[in-house]
Design a protein around this motif. Structure first.
Motif, PDB file in Angstrom:
ATOM      1  N   ALA A 210       0.895  -1.222  -0.154  1.00 42.44           N
ATOM      2  CA  ALA A 210      -0.144   0.028   0.072  1.00 42.44           C
ATOM      3  C   ALA A 210       0.884   1.193   0.117  1.00 42.44           C
ATOM      4  CB  ALA A 210      -1.046   0.180   1.239  1.00 42.44           C
ATOM      5  N   TYR A 211       0.291   2.596  -0.710  1.00 44.02           N
ATOM      6  CA  TYR A 211       0.970   3.517  -0.557  1.00 44.02           C
ATOM      7  C   TYR A 211      -0.087   4.579   0.034  1.00 44.02           C
ATOM      8  CZ  TYR A 211       4.129   1.737  -4.081  1.00 44.02           C
ATOM      9  OH  TYR A 211       4.957   0.702  -4.681  1.00 44.02           O
ATOM     10  N   ARG A 212       0.161   5.423   0.985  1.00 43.12           N
ATOM     11  CA  ARG A 212      -0.330   6.393   1.520  1.00 43.12           C
ATOM     12  C   ARG A 212       0.247   7.768   1.731  1.00 43.12           C
ATOM     13  NH1 ARG A 212      -3.347   3.649   5.968  1.00 43.12           N
ATOM     14  NH2 ARG A 212      -2.874   1.377   6.313  1.00 43.12           N
ATOM     15  N   GLY A 213      -0.740   8.680   1.686  1.00 39.27           N
ATOM     16  CA  GLY A 213      -0.623  10.086   1.762  1.00 39.27           C
ATOM     17  C   GLY A 213      -1.891  10.905   2.284  1.00 39.27           C
ATOM     18  N   LEU A 214      -1.419  12.111   2.592  1.00 38.75           N
ATOM     19  CA  LEU A 214      -2.375  13.078   2.820  1.00 38.75           C
ATOM     20  C   LEU A 214      -2.361  14.315   2.055  1.00 38.75           C
ATOM     21  CD1 LEU A 214      -2.063  12.996   6.768  1.00 38.75           C
ATOM     22  CD2 LEU A 214      -3.801  12.022   5.531  1.00 38.75           C
ATOM     23  N   ILE A 215      -3.510  14.525   1.752  1.00 44.08           N
ATOM     24  CA  ILE A 215      -3.571  15.927   0.750  1.00 44.08           C
ATOM     25  C   ILE A 215      -4.394  16.999   1.510  1.00 44.08           C
ATOM     26  CG2 ILE A 215      -3.993  16.631  -1.502  1.00 44.08           C
ATOM     27  CD1 ILE A 215      -3.855  13.772  -2.285  1.00 44.08           C
ATOM     28  N   ARG A 216      -4.102  18.196   1.760  1.00 38.89           N
ATOM     29  CA  ARG A 216      -5.142  19.114   1.851  1.00 38.89           C
ATOM     30  C   ARG A 216      -6.231  19.441   0.900  1.00 38.89           C
ATOM     31  NH1 ARG A 216      -2.505  24.860   3.229  1.00 38.89           N
ATOM     32  NH2 ARG A 216      -1.692  24.567   1.329  1.00 38.89           N
ATOM     33  N   SER A 281       9.579   7.142  -3.217  1.00 34.33           N
ATOM     34  CA  SER A 281       9.491   8.478  -3.908  1.00 34.33           C
ATOM     35  C   SER A 281       7.996   8.700  -4.613  1.00 34.33           C
ATOM     36  CB  SER A 281      10.279   8.523  -5.263  1.00 34.33           C
ATOM     37  OG  SER A 281      10.005   7.292  -6.089  1.00 34.33           O
ATOM     38  N   GLN A 282       7.624   9.908  -5.045  1.00 34.59           N
ATOM     39  CA  GLN A 282       6.256  10.053  -5.788  1.00 34.59           C
ATOM     40  C   GLN A 282       6.174   9.446  -7.061  1.00 34.59           C
ATOM     41  OE1 GLN A 282       5.323  13.965  -7.777  1.00 34.59           O
ATOM     42  NE2 GLN A 282       3.668  14.277  -6.432  1.00 34.59           N
ATOM     43  N   ASP A 283       7.524   9.254  -7.692  1.00 33.02           N
ATOM     44  CA  ASP A 283       7.675   8.735  -9.018  1.00 33.02           C
ATOM     45  C   ASP A 283       7.322   7.154  -8.930  1.00 33.02           C
ATOM     46  OD1 ASP A 283       8.441  10.935 -10.199  1.00 33.02           O
ATOM     47  OD2 ASP A 283      10.407  10.467 -10.391  1.00 33.02           O
ATOM     48  N   GLU A 284       7.730   6.508  -7.791  1.00 32.80           N
ATOM     49  CA  GLU A 284       7.362   5.085  -7.560  1.00 32.80           C
ATOM     50  C   GLU A 284       5.865   5.074  -7.533  1.00 32.80           C
ATOM     51  OE1 GLU A 284       7.769   1.600  -4.174  1.00 32.80           O
ATOM     52  OE2 GLU A 284       9.029   3.047  -4.290  1.00 32.80           O
ATOM     53  N   LEU A 285       5.203   5.893  -6.710  1.00 33.85           N
ATOM     54  CA  LEU A 285       3.816   5.918  -6.623  1.00 33.85           C
ATOM     55  C   LEU A 285       2.974   6.078  -8.053  1.00 33.85           C
ATOM     56  CD1 LEU A 285       0.903   5.998  -5.244  1.00 33.85           C
ATOM     57  CD2 LEU A 285       1.501   8.300  -4.758  1.00 33.85           C
ATOM     58  N   LEU A 286       3.101   7.048  -8.646  1.00 34.12           N
ATOM     59  CA  LEU A 286       2.714   7.407  -9.979  1.00 34.12           C
ATOM     60  C   LEU A 286       3.147   6.579 -10.904  1.00 34.12           C
ATOM     61  CD1 LEU A 286       3.601  11.199 -10.238  1.00 34.12           C
ATOM     62  CD2 LEU A 286       1.434  10.333  -9.657  1.00 34.12           C
ATOM     63  N   GLY A 287       4.242   5.668 -10.803  1.00 36.71           N
ATOM     64  CA  GLY A 287       4.500   4.607 -11.936  1.00 36.71           C
ATOM     65  C   GLY A 287       3.534   3.412 -11.577  1.00 36.71           C
ATOM     66  N   PRO A 294      -8.101  10.043 -15.529  1.00 39.90           N
ATOM     67  CA  PRO A 294      -7.396  11.298 -15.044  1.00 39.90           C
ATOM     68  C   PRO A 294      -7.540  11.715 -13.855  1.00 39.90           C
ATOM     69  CG  PRO A 294      -8.292  11.474 -17.201  1.00 39.90           C
ATOM     70  CD  PRO A 294      -8.786  10.094 -16.585  1.00 39.90           C
ATOM     71  N   GLU A 295      -8.932  11.587 -13.013  1.00 39.46           N
ATOM     72  CA  GLU A 295      -9.206  11.997 -11.905  1.00 39.46           C
ATOM     73  C   GLU A 295      -8.200  11.225 -10.515  1.00 39.46           C
ATOM     74  OE1 GLU A 295     -12.965  10.656  -9.397  1.00 39.46           O
ATOM     75  OE2 GLU A 295     -13.512  11.053 -11.545  1.00 39.46           O
ATOM     76  N   VAL A 296      -7.894  10.158 -10.787  1.00 41.31           N
ATOM     77  CA  VAL A 296      -7.042   9.595  -9.978  1.00 41.31           C
ATOM     78  C   VAL A 296      -5.631   9.876 -10.133  1.00 41.31           C
ATOM     79  CG1 VAL A 296      -6.104   7.168  -9.570  1.00 41.31           C
ATOM     80  CG2 VAL A 296      -8.392   7.022 -10.153  1.00 41.31           C
ATOM     81  N   GLU A 297      -5.254  10.061 -11.457  1.00 41.38           N
ATOM     82  CA  GLU A 297      -3.637  10.777 -11.559  1.00 41.38           C
ATOM     83  C   GLU A 297      -3.581  12.144 -11.059  1.00 41.38           C
ATOM     84  OE1 GLU A 297      -2.474  10.363 -15.864  1.00 41.38           O
ATOM     85  OE2 GLU A 297      -1.756   8.303 -15.153  1.00 41.38           O
ATOM     86  N   GLN A 298      -4.750  12.838 -11.193  1.00 41.38           N
ATOM     87  CA  GLN A 298      -4.747  14.148 -10.651  1.00 41.38           C
ATOM     88  C   GLN A 298      -4.656  14.154  -9.027  1.00 41.38           C
ATOM     89  OE1 GLN A 298      -8.463  16.245 -10.376  1.00 41.38           O
ATOM     90  NE2 GLN A 298      -7.669  17.921 -11.324  1.00 41.38           N
ATOM     91  N   LEU A 299      -5.203  13.228  -8.328  1.00 39.89           N
ATOM     92  CA  LEU A 299      -5.124  13.029  -7.166  1.00 39.89           C
ATOM     93  C   LEU A 299      -3.931  12.455  -6.570  1.00 39.89           C
ATOM     94  CD1 LEU A 299      -7.273  12.891  -4.411  1.00 39.89           C
ATOM     95  CD2 LEU A 299      -7.463  10.453  -4.835  1.00 39.89           C
ATOM     96  N   LEU A 300      -3.226  11.433  -7.173  1.00 42.10           N
ATOM     97  CA  LEU A 300      -1.919  10.937  -6.801  1.00 42.10           C
ATOM     98  C   LEU A 300      -0.737  11.974  -6.868  1.00 42.10           C
ATOM     99  CD1 LEU A 300      -2.099   7.411  -8.004  1.00 42.10           C
ATOM    100  CD2 LEU A 300      -3.049   8.431  -5.664  1.00 42.10           C
ATOM    101  N   LYS A 301      -0.854  12.833  -7.985  1.00 44.38           N
ATOM    102  CA  LYS A 301       0.207  13.710  -8.226  1.00 44.38           C
ATOM    103  C   LYS A 301       0.126  15.011  -7.211  1.00 44.38           C
ATOM    104  CE  LYS A 301       0.176  13.906 -13.232  1.00 44.38           C
ATOM    105  NZ  LYS A 301      -0.053  14.499 -14.584  1.00 44.38           N
ATOM    106  N   CYS A 302      -0.800  14.934  -6.296  1.00 45.35           N
ATOM    107  CA  CYS A 302      -0.934  15.894  -5.059  1.00 45.35           C
ATOM    108  C   CYS A 302      -0.237  15.378  -3.835  1.00 45.35           C
ATOM    109  CB  CYS A 302      -2.181  16.225  -4.694  1.00 45.35           C
ATOM    110  SG  CYS A 302      -3.347  17.239  -5.815  1.00 45.35           S
ATOM    111  N   ILE A 303      -0.091  13.907  -4.049  1.00 46.77           N
ATOM    112  CA  ILE A 303       0.745  13.361  -2.861  1.00 46.77           C
ATOM    113  C   ILE A 303       2.503  13.575  -2.829  1.00 46.77           C
ATOM    114  CG2 ILE A 303       1.290  11.281  -1.640  1.00 46.77           C
ATOM    115  CD1 ILE A 303      -1.407  10.153  -2.522  1.00 46.77           C
TER     116      ILE A 303
END
Length: 442
Positions: A210-216, A281-287, A294-303
């Motif tokens: 699992a990859y976790r992150g918080l976004i405002r 890294s963020q690259d690992e998550l995005l990869g 698009p809405e998933v990628e948009q969300l993950l780019k904020c982590i």
């Protein structure tokens, strides 16, 4: 002048582990003056890892019974109102074009919120901490082992700092890597010469990362139509083959908690090498989710700073107690997080166990602990197995595959435990059993 016997507490209860379950139990039991409650925490303070925690209607009723619902309402995503809500919005999302919803899960309930109630985990824990009387908690007490007193029924605890403690009841609330569960099942395996029991001493890797992150919430860009991101309003379950992404708001809607999963079911049970929780890294998550809608990628780019977690659970246990030592919470039923049930199940353990121990005597302890096990073990094991199966469904790896017409209803049925049996029925059954009265519902 009162005699020594009068001054002695009816029961001395030691709780090892100061997570949500152990703290909830300590708060419940500390209301009874005739009980001596000691909570031993290995760390130097109470703390929780992870960001979000969700509970359902049956758990909310426990918080109400404890008189804590107003305080929890203040830190909830939104205070419970009784209005109709969404459990999760399930979408097929593992394609570069816009995905589609294949199931909307609404939670069954009589008069409380139909949707999950969401919190920041640290804030959730703090309310229990605030209601713990002084003198109950003892920090820096990592349990090494326990032993039965040869001259009586008491249990002796040995801590890493070389100190000892004694109790009449030892509660293992020490998490998925529980020292108490490990010793209990190791000794049971050796005594019975049943090597099968060794399987329950240690956690098992589920084959999922699992990859976790918080976004405002304010940092998530508007959609191309100028609207807020879908997850700000509703809990989302973005589903794909062997992967899925969960997102929902916490901290009264200001923060979005995002947890993504990538699974290899064939590796369930393999030994996981390395630390269970690390930064990445963020690259690992995005990869990992490249090519999703698009809405998933948009969300993950904020982590910006994701963490990577190896998801473990334990195998369903055959028993919860032995010789006045009893398990609860993750020590008893650590589960994968696919139904958001871990915290609620621990709180339900605390509720049932505290109500039983409140009227127990040293003589009645075997019946009391047997009643707790009879009610909680099958219920929690059902949710444990269901949580893993749900993850398989979300990632189209279950027997239902990608047949949405049968998969959707199957996902809905996975949530039946939320109101069946009711919390009141569970407690009534436990009390009857503790008094030696059979209950036909079990």
């Amino acid at each position: 002048m009162a005699s020594d016997d009068v001054r002695k507490p009816s029961l001395r209860i030691a709780i090892c582990g100061g997570g949500i379950g152990g703290l909830c139990l300590a708060v419940c039991l500390s209301k009874f003056a005739h009980l001596e409650v000691k909570l031993y925490e290995a760390a130097g303070q109470f703390k929780e890892i992870g960001a979000g925690v969700m509970i359902w209607a049956r758990t909310w009723r426990i918080l109400q019974s404890m008189g804590l619902d107003r305080e929890f309402s203040k830190i909830a995503h939104s205070p419970p109102t009784g209005a109709q809500g969404v459990g999760f919005n399930y979408r097929r999302s593992d394609q570069p074009h816009e995905g589609f919803r294949f199931k909307l899960v609404e939670m069954p309930c009589e008069y409380l919120p139909h949707s999950c109630i969401r919190f920041h985990r640290a804030q959730f824990l703090d309310i229990f901490v605030d209601h713990l009387p002084s003198g109950v908690a003892h920090f820096g007490k990592r349990l090494i082992s326990y032993s039965k007193d040869m001259n009586g029924p008491q249990t002796t605890l040995l801590f890493e700092d070389g100190t000892f403690a004694t109790c009449d009841v030892l509660v293992g609330a020490d998490g998925i890597k529980s020292t108490i569960r490990s010793q209990m099942f190791r000794e049971a395996a050796e005594a019975s010469q049943d090597a099968n029991l060794f399987r329950f001493t240690s956690p098992v890797w589920t084959g999922t990362i699992a990859y976790r992150g918080l976004i405002r919430a304010q940092d998530i860009p508007l959609t191309k139509d100028g609207l807020p991101h879908r997850t700000i309003k509703d809990p989302m379950m973005y589903c794909g083959k062997s992967k899925h992404v969960v997102s929902y708001s916490i901290s009264q809607g200001d923060i979005i908690n995002v947890v993504t999963f990538a699974s290899n079911p064939k590796r369930h049970g393999d030994l996981y090498e390395g630390d269970w929780v690390t930064t990445c890294s963020q690259d690992e998550l995005l990869g990992c989710y490249s090519g999703w809608e698009p809405e998933v990628e948009q969300l993950l780019k904020c982590i910006r700073n994701p963490t990577r977690w190896a998801i473990h659970h334990i195998l369903p246990l055959p028993f919860y107690y032995k010789d006045n030592v009893v398990l609860m919470g993750d020590a008893a039923h650590a589960m994968s997080p696919h139904q958001g049930a871990g915290a609620g199940q621990a709180i339900e353990d605390a509720y049932i166990l505290s109500n039983l121990l409140a009227t127990a005597t040293r003589k009645s302890l075997p019946k009391v602990l047997n009643a707790y096990e009879a009610v909680r073990l099958p219920a929690a094991n059902h949710v444990l197995l269901g949580s893993y199966e749900s993850g398989m469904m979300y990632e189209f790896n279950s027997k239902y595959g990608e047949n949405y017409e049968i998969l959707g209803p199957a996902i809905q049925r996975q949530w039946d435990w939320i109101d069946r049996p009711s919390l009141e029925e569970s407690l009534e059954a436990a009390i009857r059993l503790s008094k030696g009265i059979p209950d036909s519902r079990l």
